[in-house]
Design a protein around this motif. Structure first.
Motif, short mmCIF file in Angstrom:
data_model
loop_
_atom_site.label_atom_id
_atom_site.label_comp_id
_atom_site.label_asym_id
_atom_site.label_seq_id
_atom_site.Cartn_x
_atom_site.Cartn_y
_atom_site.Cartn_z
N ALA A 474 -21.95 -37.64 -11.49
CA ALA A 474 -22.38 -39.04 -11.56
C ALA A 474 -21.64 -39.83 -10.50
CB ALA A 474 -22.13 -39.61 -12.95
N THR A 475 -22.27 -40.88 -9.98
CA THR A 475 -21.62 -41.77 -9.03
C THR A 475 -21.78 -43.21 -9.52
OG1 THR A 475 -23.60 -42.01 -7.65
CG2 THR A 475 -22.09 -40.22 -7.10
N VAL A 476 -20.82 -44.05 -9.18
CA VAL A 476 -20.86 -45.45 -9.59
C VAL A 476 -20.06 -46.26 -8.58
CG1 VAL A 476 -18.87 -45.14 -11.12
CG2 VAL A 476 -20.43 -47.04 -11.50
N PRO A 477 -20.55 -47.44 -8.18
CA PRO A 477 -19.78 -48.27 -7.25
C PRO A 477 -18.45 -48.71 -7.86
CG PRO A 477 -22.07 -48.98 -7.34
CD PRO A 477 -21.88 -48.01 -8.47
N LEU A 478 -17.38 -48.53 -7.11
CA LEU A 478 -16.06 -48.90 -7.59
C LEU A 478 -16.00 -50.39 -7.95
CD1 LEU A 478 -13.01 -48.36 -8.07
CD2 LEU A 478 -12.66 -48.87 -5.64
N LYS A 479 -16.58 -51.25 -7.11
CA LYS A 479 -16.47 -52.68 -7.34
C LYS A 479 -17.11 -53.08 -8.66
CE LYS A 479 -20.62 -53.80 -4.59
NZ LYS A 479 -21.11 -54.58 -3.42
N GLU A 480 -18.15 -52.36 -9.09
CA GLU A 480 -18.78 -52.69 -10.37
C GLU A 480 -17.89 -52.27 -11.54
OE1 GLU A 480 -22.74 -51.21 -10.66
OE2 GLU A 480 -23.43 -52.20 -8.82
N VAL A 481 -17.21 -51.15 -11.41
CA VAL A 481 -16.29 -50.72 -12.46
C VAL A 481 -15.15 -51.72 -12.61
CG1 VAL A 481 -14.71 -48.90 -13.22
CG2 VAL A 481 -16.86 -48.29 -12.10
N LEU A 482 -14.59 -52.13 -11.47
CA LEU A 482 -13.47 -53.08 -11.51
C LEU A 482 -13.92 -54.43 -12.06
CD1 LEU A 482 -11.78 -52.27 -8.07
CD2 LEU A 482 -11.11 -51.46 -10.35
#
Length: 489
Positions: A474-482
Motif C-alpha cells: 500500500a502507498t499513502v502520501p506522507l503529508k496526508e498521514v501527518l
C-alpha cells in the motif's frame, strides 16, 4: 483531512515449489548405521544407475546437487569403519539418503520489511531499488528469512523481481572472531561469573575463534571427551559458555547467489522453531557508513527471545544475542541512527504498551520507559511497533499495530519528536490500514501487519502481511498521514 491510501495490485503469495535441501536425520546413530549398511550392501553395478536416477530427478531443483550429496556423506561417514574403501558414486548415493527437500513457503509468506538496496546504480531518474525481507513459513510452522528485490518507480509503481527457482543456505564462517570484552560482558549478564569462566577466558586473546574457545574449555577437562566428568556447577558453566558462542556466529553467501536465493534458516537451539518477524533498518553510523540491522524473534518451541543480525552487503550476516533485563519479549525495532550519542530502540516488554529504550551498546539493553498505551477501540488489547521509526522533517514517524475486538489487527501511526523521541507529537485516532474483505481470510484471519515501511518521493511505501499468509503493498502520501495526526495529550 482524509487519507488516500492505495492498495497496489502486487501480491506475493507463498510458492510451494521453492524448496531447500536440508539434512534428513531418520533416527539415532544406530538407525543411521543400519541404513548405511543396507546402502553398502547394494552391488556396485546397481549404485551408479540409482544415483543417476536420483540426480536426474532433483538436479533441476538444486544447484550442484552431486556436490551436496558428497558433503552430506562426510557428515554421516562416522557410521562406517574408518578404513573402509568406498567409491565416489556410492558416497554420493549415501549422502542422498540423508537429505530431504523442505518447502520453505508451503504455509505462508508474510510480515515484510523494506530497506533501500546498497546498489542504486543503473536506475531511471527518481527510482529506488529496494530489498524486501519476508517471513517464510513451512512444514512444522518453522519460519526463516527470505528476500526479494524490486524497484520503486517515480510514479509510485512498485516492481518486485521474480525470484529464481534455487534456494541456498549460507556457509557458516569457520574462523569468525569474538571480542573478548564483549563476550565477557555477555557472560556476566548470564550470571556465568564463576572460577571456571575466569580460567577459560584468561587463556583467550582479545580476539578469539570458536576453536580457541573449544581448546580453552577442553583444558579444564582431564577426560578425552570435554564436558564429561565435570562437577555439576562447572558443567553448567561450560555448557553456557559454549551455547553463548554458538548463538553468536557469522554466515556467508557467495556473490553469484542472487538475493532471492539466499535463505537464513534457523541455525541455533534458540531458533529451533523459527526466525520470526525480522525488522530490517538501514542504520547510519557516526562516521557516515551504513550497516543493516535486523531485530527478530528467535523461537525454540517454548520461549521467544529477541536477537539481532547485521550485514553491510547481504552476503555476510552476523547473528548476535541481545542482553540485559530490557531485552525481552517481541517487537524490538532500532532507530536508524543514534540519538544524542546513544542507540535507541522501540520495544514491548509487557505485551500491551510500546516502550522506548536507550543504550551505549547495541547488544545491551537495561532500562525501558512506557512511550504509548492503548487508547482507541481498535487497539485496546495491545499496541506494538510495525518496524523502525522513519525520520521526517516533522519528526519520527512510527507505524504501529493495534489489536481490537475479535483479535483484529490494524496498522496505525504516531509521530515522535526528532530530538527527544520520548515526546509523542501526534497520533492517528483511526487505523491507517485495516483488513478488507479480500484480505481477512488466511492462516490467521483478520490480520494486517508489517515489519517496516519506506519513505520515497513523499510517499509512504507499506508492504504488509495479509492474514499471516501472503504479502501486499500500500502507498499513502506522507503529508496526508501527518495532517491527520491528532496532538497527543
Amino acid at each position: 483531512m482524509s487519507i488516500h491510501l492505495e492498495r497496489k495490485a502486487t501480491i506475493l503469495k507463498p510458492d510451494q515449489s521453492r524448496v531447500l535441501l536440508r539434512p534428513f536425520n531418520p533416527g539415532n546413530l544406530q538407525r543411521i548405521a543400519m541404513i548405511v549398511s543396507r546402502i553398502m550392501a547394494l552391488p556396485e553395478e546397481q549404485v551408479g544407475p540409482v544415483l543417476e536416477e536420483v540426480s536426474a530427478e532433483f538436479s533441476q531443483r538444486h544447484q550442484d546437487i552431486r556436490r551436496i550429496f558428497l558433503e552430506r556423506f562426510e557428515q554421516v561417514r562416522d557410521s562406517l569403519p574408518a578404513d573402509q574403501e568406498i567409491s565416489e558414486q556410492r558416497k554420493r548415493l549415501i549422502g542422498s539418503y540423508f537429505l530431504a527437500e523442505y518447502s520453505l513457503e508451503s504455509a505462508a509468506l508474510f510480515n515484510p520489511s523494506i530497506v533501500p538496496h546498497p546498489d542504486q546504480t543503473g536506475l531511471p531518474p527518481g527510482a529506488l531499488r529496494f530489498i524486501l525481507s519476508l517471513r517464510a513459513t513451512g512444514e512444522g510452522h518453522i519460519s526463516s528469512i527470505t528476500f526479494r528485490t524490486g524497484i520503486l518507480l517515480d510514479d509510485h509503481r512498485i516492481e518486485v523481481l521474480t525470484p529464481t527457482g534455487f534456494l541456498t543456505e549460507p556457509s557458516q564462517v569457520p574462523n569468525s572472531l569474538y571480542e573478548k570484552a564483549l563476550f565477557t560482558r555477555k557472560l556476566f549478564e548470564l550470571g556465568l561469573t564463576g572460577e571456571l569462566t575466569s580460567r577459560v577466558m584468561h587463556r583467550l586473546g582479545e580476539l578469539f575463534s570458536l576453536q580457541d574457545l573449544r581448546v580453552s574449555l577442553a583444558a579444564e577437562v582431564k577426560q578425552d571427551h570435554w564436558l564429561d566428568g565435570m562437577a555439576e556447577e562447572d558443567l553448567s558453566a561450560a555448557q553456557g559458555i559454549w551455547l553463548l558462542a554458538r548463538s553468536n556466529f557469522e554466515v556467508q553467501f557467495q556473490p553469484e547467489q542472487r538475493l532471492s536465493e539466499r535463505i537464513l534458516f534457523p541455525a541455533t537451539p534458540s531458533q529451533r522453531n523459527g526466525i520470526e518477524d525480522a525488522r530490517f533498518v538501514c542504520f547510519q553510523n557516526d562516521d557516515g557508513t551504513q550497516v543493516y540491522y535486523a531485530t527478530f524473534t528467535a523461537y525454540d518451541g517454548k520461549v521467544v527471545v529477541p536477537e539481532l543480525v547485521d550485514t553491510s552487503d547481504f552476503l555476510l550476516f552476523r547473528f548476535t544475542t541481545l542482553n540485559g533485563p530490557a531485552a525481552e519479549n517481541k517487537g524490538m525495532a532500532l532507530f536508524p541512527r543514534k540519538i544524542k550519542g546513544l542507540f535507541a530502540m522501540l520495544s514491548r516488554q509487557d505485551n500491551e504498551n510500546i516502550y522506548l529504550m536507550y543504550s551505549d551498546n547495541v547488544h545491551f539493553w537495561y532500562e525501558s520507559t512506557v512511550l504509548l498505551k492503548p487508547v482507541f477501540p481498535w487497539e485496546l488489547i495491545q499496541l506494538g511497533n510495525c518496524g523502525s521509526p522513519i525520520e521526517t522533517d516533522a519528526g519520527w514517524l512510527v507505524l504501529s499495530h493495534g489489536v481490537g475486538p475479535m483479535r483484529k489487527y490494524c496498522i496505525g501511526a504516531f509521530l515522535l519528536d526528532r530530538d527527544d523521541p520520548s515526546k509523542v507529537i501526534g497520533r492517528l485516532r483511526e487505523p491507517l490500514l485495516k483488513p478488507n474483505e479480500r484480505e481477512r481470510e488466511g492462516y490467521v484471519p483478520n490480520v494486517v501487519y508489517t515489519c517496516g515501511a519506506l519513505l520515497h518521493n513523499g510517499e509512504l511505501i507499506i508492504p504488509y502481511g495479509l492474514a499471516d499468509h501472503a504479502t501486499g503493498f500500500a502507498t499513502v502520501p506522507l503529508k496526508e498521514v501527518l495532517a491527520a495526526m491528532c496532538p497527543e495529550g
